[in-house]
Design a protein around this motif. Sequence first.
Motif, PDB file in Angstrom:
ATOM      1  N   THR A 139       0.837  -1.206   0.000  1.00 25.61           N
ATOM      2  CA  THR A 139       0.000   0.000   0.000  1.00 25.61           C
ATOM      3  C   THR A 139       0.864   1.246   0.000  1.00 25.61           C
ATOM      4  O   THR A 139       0.603   2.215  -0.724  1.00 25.61           O
ATOM      5  CB  THR A 139      -0.929   0.006   1.233  1.00 25.61           C
ATOM      6  N   ARG A 140       1.924   1.232   0.814  1.00 29.96           N
ATOM      7  CA  ARG A 140       2.809   2.397   0.928  1.00 29.96           C
ATOM      8  C   ARG A 140       3.558   2.645  -0.380  1.00 29.96           C
ATOM      9  O   ARG A 140       3.741   3.786  -0.789  1.00 29.96           O
ATOM     10  CB  ARG A 140       3.805   2.158   2.073  1.00 29.96           C
ATOM     11  N   GLU A 142       2.474   1.881  -3.373  1.00 30.59           N
ATOM     12  CA  GLU A 142       1.474   2.423  -4.304  1.00 30.59           C
ATOM     13  C   GLU A 142       1.247   3.916  -4.035  1.00 30.59           C
ATOM     14  O   GLU A 142       1.206   4.732  -4.967  1.00 30.59           O
ATOM     15  CB  GLU A 142       0.167   1.647  -4.136  1.00 30.59           C
ATOM     16  N   GLU A 143       1.123   4.278  -2.752  1.00 33.15           N
ATOM     17  CA  GLU A 143       0.929   5.685  -2.385  1.00 33.15           C
ATOM     18  C   GLU A 143       2.140   6.528  -2.782  1.00 33.15           C
ATOM     19  O   GLU A 143       1.993   7.645  -3.285  1.00 33.15           O
ATOM     20  CB  GLU A 143       0.697   5.805  -0.873  1.00 33.15           C
ATOM     21  N   ALA A 146       2.247   7.114  -6.589  1.00 34.67           N
ATOM     22  CA  ALA A 146       1.226   8.092  -7.008  1.00 34.67           C
ATOM     23  C   ALA A 146       1.650   9.505  -6.613  1.00 34.67           C
ATOM     24  O   ALA A 146       1.525  10.451  -7.406  1.00 34.67           O
ATOM     25  CB  ALA A 146      -0.119   7.748  -6.371  1.00 34.67           C
ATOM     26  N   LEU A 147       2.180   9.641  -5.402  1.00 39.75           N
ATOM     27  CA  LEU A 147       2.611  10.955  -4.932  1.00 39.75           C
ATOM     28  C   LEU A 147       3.812  11.458  -5.727  1.00 39.75           C
ATOM     29  O   LEU A 147       3.932  12.652  -6.015  1.00 39.75           O
ATOM     30  CB  LEU A 147       2.952  10.881  -3.441  1.00 39.75           C
ATOM     31  N   LYS A 210       5.094  12.521   2.742  1.00 40.57           N
ATOM     32  CA  LYS A 210       3.727  12.092   3.081  1.00 40.57           C
ATOM     33  C   LYS A 210       3.535  10.607   2.781  1.00 40.57           C
ATOM     34  O   LYS A 210       2.623   9.969   3.318  1.00 40.57           O
ATOM     35  CB  LYS A 210       2.699  12.909   2.295  1.00 40.57           C
ATOM     36  N   ALA A 211       4.367  10.059   1.905  1.00 40.99           N
ATOM     37  CA  ALA A 211       4.295   8.629   1.574  1.00 40.99           C
ATOM     38  C   ALA A 211       5.684   8.005   1.694  1.00 40.99           C
ATOM     39  O   ALA A 211       6.138   7.304   0.788  1.00 40.99           O
ATOM     40  CB  ALA A 211       3.722   8.434   0.182  1.00 40.99           C
TER      41      ALA A 211
END
Length: 292
Positions: A139-140, A142-143, A146-147, A210-211
């Motif tokens: 999940t991290r 992927e985040e 995207a970021l 943030k990610a």
Amino acid sequence: MNWEEIKIKVPWGFVAAKSWGDSNNFPIILIHGLNDNAGSFDTLIPLLPQRFNYICIDLPGHGLSSHFPRTLPIEYTHLLMTLQIILDELKQDKYILIGHGISATLLPLYAQLKPEKVVKIVLIDSTYTFVNPPGTYLTRIEEANALLMKYINFKPENRKSYTYKEAVKKVIRRRPLGVLNYKCGEQLVRRMVEKVGEKKYMFTTDGRYKALVQPSLSFNYVTELLEKKPLKCDILVLYTSYTLDISTKIFKYMIPYLDLFKEHRIIIDGDHHIHHTQPEKVSNHIEKFLLN
């Protein structure tokens, strides 16, 4: 105690730092938590023994330090690598290390990698590289990806601007594990904004944090790692009552993690930013540890 701004050379630019006291004294490196900077130690340093040289760094992408190259996500190991580069660049034989929050988690790892360099570590409100439940790592990533795409295409001039007071209030509000007063918020803001017009400022902190991509380790893996390569330096752990309470209620999988180095732990009544807002609550413990 007087201080001066210094710059420590790194391959992507420089790491900014506030050096307190005589640079000929034994070096103590202090590293702030995420979204803070060297200003978070402004209230604590004057309460500590003057026989040391306190070097409070701004992590890359924080404070006045250069950002990491902008085309990659930021990973936890990048921070560990940065610490090693800084200490190599300072060219001292041995160090005492003090870290807050996520930076506290870096110090035991560095002490395992370079035991000959570390005399003592002080861990404020965290202890070791975090444990995470299964699935978190993917999940991290992927985040972070995207970021990163958003960050690469983002134009710095499109950042929102604030008056100085608005910027301070924004920093005070964005504290999930505690409360900052205005004075402490201002000590951070001085190093995390740039003036862009008449009485207008923009934040400079790297948004990729943030990610931040962190290791996905089980508690069994962590304990085995510490058993196979135990720490050889002296340890002081200062946990706050607020962080322990919140963590045990919300993140139950972290309960065993919170007991790491329990024999070296002191619990302080307060929240995550107590070293900044009420430094007298931690300074006596740190002073005693440093001089022992």
